[in-house]
Design an enzyme around this catalytic site. Sequence first.
Site, PDB file in Angstrom:
ATOM      1  NE  ARG A   1      -5.899  -9.603   2.881  1.00  0.00           N
ATOM      2  CZ  ARG A   1      -5.518  -8.369   3.092  1.00  0.00           C
ATOM      3  NH1 ARG A   1      -6.327  -7.379   2.783  1.00  0.00           N
ATOM      4  NH2 ARG A   1      -4.352  -8.093   3.586  1.00  0.00           N
TER       5      ARG A   1
ATOM      6  NE  ARG B   1      -3.766  -2.155   2.497  1.00  0.00           N
ATOM      7  CZ  ARG B   1      -4.814  -2.522   1.760  1.00  0.00           C
ATOM      8  NH1 ARG B   1      -5.187  -1.785   0.729  1.00  0.00           N
ATOM      9  NH2 ARG B   1      -5.480  -3.618   2.039  1.00  0.00           N
TER      10      ARG B   1
ATOM     11  CG  ASP C   1     -13.233  -4.837   0.678  1.00  0.00           C
ATOM     12  OD1 ASP C   1     -13.125  -5.958   1.200  1.00  0.00           O
ATOM     13  OD2 ASP C   1     -12.696  -3.818   1.138  1.00  0.00           O
TER      14      ASP C   1
ATOM     15  N   GLY D   1      -8.234   1.904  -5.083  1.00  0.00           N
ATOM     16  CA  GLY D   1      -7.063   2.780  -4.962  1.00  0.00           C
ATOM     17  C   GLY D   1      -6.101   2.551  -6.113  1.00  0.00           C
TER      18      GLY D   1
HETATM   19  N1  ATP Z   1      -5.947   8.521  -5.414  1.00  0.00           N
HETATM   20  C1  ATP Z   1      -4.829   7.820  -5.649  1.00  0.00           C
HETATM   21  N2  ATP Z   1      -3.913   8.276  -6.520  1.00  0.00           N
HETATM   22  C2  ATP Z   1      -2.800   7.572  -6.782  1.00  0.00           C
HETATM   23  N3  ATP Z   1      -2.507   6.394  -6.206  1.00  0.00           N
HETATM   24  C3  ATP Z   1      -3.378   5.885  -5.333  1.00  0.00           C
HETATM   25  C4  ATP Z   1      -4.580   6.564  -5.000  1.00  0.00           C
HETATM   26  N4  ATP Z   1      -5.253   5.821  -4.102  1.00  0.00           N
HETATM   27  C5  ATP Z   1      -4.503   4.726  -3.878  1.00  0.00           C
HETATM   28  N5  ATP Z   1      -3.379   4.754  -4.617  1.00  0.00           N
HETATM   29  C6  ATP Z   1      -2.317   3.757  -4.632  1.00  0.00           C
HETATM   30  O1  ATP Z   1      -2.877   2.503  -5.067  1.00  0.00           O
HETATM   31  C7  ATP Z   1      -2.291   1.450  -4.344  1.00  0.00           C
HETATM   32  C8  ATP Z   1      -3.367   0.547  -3.783  1.00  0.00           C
HETATM   33  O2  ATP Z   1      -4.342   1.297  -3.063  1.00  0.00           O
HETATM   34  P1  ATP Z   1      -5.090   0.679  -1.778  1.00  0.00           P
HETATM   35  O3  ATP Z   1      -4.093   0.290  -0.756  1.00  0.00           O
HETATM   36  O4  ATP Z   1      -6.147   1.619  -1.382  1.00  0.00           O
HETATM   37  O5  ATP Z   1      -5.682  -0.696  -2.273  1.00  0.00           O
HETATM   38  P2  ATP Z   1      -6.777  -1.008  -3.350  1.00  0.00           P
HETATM   39  O6  ATP Z   1      -6.205  -0.967  -4.689  1.00  0.00           O
HETATM   40  O7  ATP Z   1      -7.939  -0.139  -3.110  1.00  0.00           O
HETATM   41  O8  ATP Z   1      -7.105  -2.520  -3.034  1.00  0.00           O
HETATM   42  P3  ATP Z   1      -7.915  -3.126  -1.789  1.00  0.00           P
HETATM   43  O9  ATP Z   1      -8.810  -2.049  -1.255  1.00  0.00           O
HETATM   44  O10 ATP Z   1      -8.662  -4.257  -2.351  1.00  0.00           O
HETATM   45  O11 ATP Z   1      -6.908  -3.540  -0.820  1.00  0.00           O
HETATM   46  C9  ATP Z   1      -1.409   2.054  -3.296  1.00  0.00           C
HETATM   47  O12 ATP Z   1      -0.059   1.884  -3.688  1.00  0.00           O
HETATM   48  C10 ATP Z   1      -1.810   3.507  -3.248  1.00  0.00           C
HETATM   49  O13 ATP Z   1      -0.714   4.354  -2.962  1.00  0.00           O
HETATM   50  O1  F6P Z   2      -4.774  -5.245   6.725  1.00  0.00           O
HETATM   51  P1  F6P Z   2      -4.574  -4.850   5.314  1.00  0.00           P
HETATM   52  O2  F6P Z   2      -3.685  -5.739   4.547  1.00  0.00           O
HETATM   53  O3  F6P Z   2      -4.224  -3.426   5.116  1.00  0.00           O
HETATM   54  O4  F6P Z   2      -5.968  -5.030   4.559  1.00  0.00           O
HETATM   55  C1  F6P Z   2      -7.225  -4.971   5.135  1.00  0.00           C
HETATM   56  C2  F6P Z   2      -8.213  -4.491   4.111  1.00  0.00           C
HETATM   57  O5  F6P Z   2      -7.994  -5.040   2.851  1.00  0.00           O
HETATM   58  C3  F6P Z   2      -9.213  -5.481   2.276  1.00  0.00           C
HETATM   59  O6  F6P Z   2      -9.208  -6.864   2.268  1.00  0.00           O
HETATM   60  C4  F6P Z   2      -9.362  -5.014   0.868  1.00  0.00           C
HETATM   61  O7  F6P Z   2      -9.396  -3.643   0.817  1.00  0.00           O
HETATM   62  C5  F6P Z   2     -10.284  -4.897   3.199  1.00  0.00           C
HETATM   63  O8  F6P Z   2     -11.442  -5.655   3.242  1.00  0.00           O
HETATM   64  C6  F6P Z   2      -9.580  -4.825   4.501  1.00  0.00           C
HETATM   65  O9  F6P Z   2     -10.104  -3.838   5.332  1.00  0.00           O
HETATM   66 MG    MG Z   3      -9.645  -0.325  -1.816  1.00  0.00          MG
END
Ligand code: ATP
Ligand code: F6P
Ligand code: MG
Length: 852
Positions: free
Chosen positions: A741, A527, A583, A554
């Site tokens: 997961r 992340r 999710d 994200g």
């Molecule tokens: N608005 C944004 N602009 C650029 N990069 C972003 C933005 N939001 C998130 N990211 C980048 O995207 C990557 C993944 O984002 P995030 O950790 O929120 O997980 P996700 O893709 O939403 O997956 P999940 O929610 O299923 O875990 C991260 O490296 C984060 O820095």
């Molecule tokens: O603990 P971590 O790895 O940040 O992820 C937890 C989150 O990741 C997800 O599995 C996906 O966004 C969410 O349901 C949960 O809140």
């Molecule tokens: Mg997400």
Amino acid sequence: MATLLNGSLYSGFYDCQSFLKKKHRTSWPNMCSFQRLSMAKFDWSSISHRVGGNLFTKKGINVFSPKITVPSFAPEFLDAIEDEYNGVIIDPESLPSSANAFVSALRASLSYWKSKGKKGVWLKILPEQADLVPIAIQEGFSYHHAERGYVMLTHWIPCEPCMLPDSPSHQIGVGGFVINDKREVLVVKEKCPCSCSGVWKFPTGYINKSEEIFSAAIREVKEETGVDTIFQQMVAFRHVHLVAFENSDILFVCMLEPLSSEITIDDKEIQDAKWMPLDEFVGQSFYVDDHMSRKVIDSTTSSSSSISSLKSRFLEPSVSGISSLRKFSSVKFNTSSSSGSNSSFNSSSPSGSPTRFPTKSVLMGSAGNLKQKTVSGPAGYVLEDVPHLSDYIPDLPIYPNPLQDNPAYSVVKQYFVHEDDTVPQKIVVHKTSPRGIHFRRAGPRQKVYFESDEVHACIVTCGGLCPGLNTVIREIVCGLYHMYGVKRVLGIDGGYRGFYAKNTVPLTPKVVNDIHKRGGTIIGTSRGGHDKSKIVDSIQDRGINQVFIIGGDGTQKGASVIFEEVRKRGLKVAVAGIPKTIDNDIPVIDKSFGFDSAVEEAQRAINAAHVEAESMENGIGLVKLMGRYCGFIAMYATLASRDVDCCLIPESPFYLEGTGGLFEYIEKRLKENGHMVIVIAEGAGQELLSEIIHSTTQQDASGNKLLQDVGLWLSQRIKDYFKQRKMVMNLKYIDPTYMIRAIPSNASDNVYCTLLAQSAVHGAMAGYTGFTVGLVNGRQTYIPFYRINEKQNKVVITDRMWARLLSSTNQPSFLSAKDVVEDKKEEGTSCPLLDDQIFSEDVSGNKKISHV
Ligand SMILES: Nc1ncnc2c1ncn2[C@@H]1O[C@H](COP(=O)(O)OP(=O)(O)OP(=O)(O)O)[C@@H](O)[C@H]1O
Ligand SMILES: O=P(O)(O)OC[C@H]1O[C@](O)(CO)[C@@H](O)[C@@H]1O
Ligand SMILES: [Mg+2]
């Protein structure tokens, strides 16, 4: 920069539009969100002066003469919903058909709304209900506006000046300025006897209901000339007053890029159409007299070769050339838009008092930020197309698709997807519905924009783990290799930051052969760490030209930012997103991969909870499932299991104590059944926890809210409750979240992952970019990033699915305790919920009630 435009040029557009009266006007009123009004708890004594104080009896239309002010029994209320402004919108379909019933229901309802402090009341009367109009007028209503299918009446309840907005004051027109590479403008001569008769002008018309301005311009050009276009830029608008029916008129001029050149005129409206040299167009005497109009045309067209330098222009018509009866004013046009953002226009009432005109969002594309490619067709058809490398790189070589020589596909009829194949976003429609938004169908194209040897692809996985990540990686590598002969594929280690902070991993079919049987991602994830410049520098330095980005909401936002930077730098790099997340919070698509597997795996935890609960006296099995902002896994796992007695999700607030609360329900279930199972999504009830545990604003590296453990908290609260009641109770709390997961994907997700990966590969090879691949109504599609990133998918608790869950578990819908107490105070007696209503609270804590 502001440019003034003399109105005479555009008066020609206006005259033609009003003469033809061919286009609809925009819909109004358009209240944003509604809440159904409950009157079940209304105290009838408050309206006794009108209806004689008889107690309210539900159902049954009460018919009595409007002259009789004291009915023998209580009348029905009118069915209505609340608007956002403490007003009320009466449902026209539910109006009583008899005059007597209508008058009594109207009086009763008005008294009730008055007692509730309601303000404006909107009453729409349909043609077949015309007899009710005089009655409504007699009861204090006034005319507001009328359309072909209704007359709208309004009533302002408070004893203070009416704040309701006046009837719609504007009609909106559009003009399409289409100019080709030869600097010829697409012009038409309209069939009209007005002052501009005989003038070659650009195509114009009115926008349809719920139509975007830029889509309307594209549609008008297509209808009048048969030429396909894409939107480039909003270049001008003009505003005139006292036009049709004394309304004002705004005309927006959009610059459009032609996609075809052949002209087919609409001979009902158009005499002739042609491509006219720009000089000749501007040289027409109709325009020559007006130097400001020319200035605008000149500046618009001279900018057409370098659209990126275009700035929207601010136009204010002068009086010359337009009837002196018309008064002029200017409006603000705000085109400052950050990436993919909306521009909007607002109007205020002449007195400057706040009005309730809905703000219309206009999605605008402009070079330099997210460019939206939208193509309109007949009957409200809109294609929200995805960007293509050729949009910003001229003269790209095209190659035949190597798949055409692939023995596996040579026998498949119509293996290549037709360029015109698109998939509708909405498949439930009415006879008269517009065709609506469509997305490009995914799949292999006849021509590709990369040679096999030229491709250097990379894959990155970001965000939390999800079943199926390895399957997608495998299928991208194998798809590129086996279908397109691509040998160079890199795995980016550890998410976005891996582009610049870590080594890469070469991926070959051999390396990925078995990985789909494992959970997690072989290339790691993370992340945070999204640094646009460093990432695109790394892409450039490594000579990567196809980027496959696998992740959740994200990640897709991050992918969009990368795509924008790539385009800004003019790189031949296709950027494709593949939507992952258990999710299921990504909008538009049917579901994200991994979701099915998560729901299936959750069954094991629910089963265990059920077995434990069943085996003990007053056993409770509590299972926490993931779902930070939305409760899809919890909802589907509950629906799949049938052993769950209560499902708690973030979208549906609940409370513990008192009438209708969770504790009461648990006690009831234990008495009835001897055991129960509760499923709770991790994001549910966070607002309750923060009242006790100090609210935390902590975030993870990606900026996601860090949650308190609601499962542990709820377990403790339930235990405390039964201890206090001195009741035996055995609670077992199961938290299977990370186990769920981390599993490999199930069979259906494996198929889904394979198709998504193949579609992404086909799309990138065909030169598409800036897209997320996804299933829409069961079809693989390419969806532009802006559409995927515009919001988060959530369980809509006023939709049927949540109602189905409630009727499957028989759990309460948790009208908040506060509301119950307040209602009790008000009425002196409690009143049960109506059977067919669901109560909930919206984000602002307002009570929402919906019928199921
Ligand atoms: N608005 C944004 N602009 C650029 N990069 C972003 C933005 N939001 C998130 N990211 C980048 O995207 C990557 C993944 O984002 P995030 O950790 O929120 O997980 P996700 O893709 O939403 O997956 P999940 O929610 O299923 O875990 C991260 O490296 C984060 O820095
Ligand atoms: O603990 P971590 O790895 O940040 O992820 C937890 C989150 O990741 C997800 O599995 C996906 O966004 C969410 O349901 C949960 O809140
Ligand atoms: Mg997400």
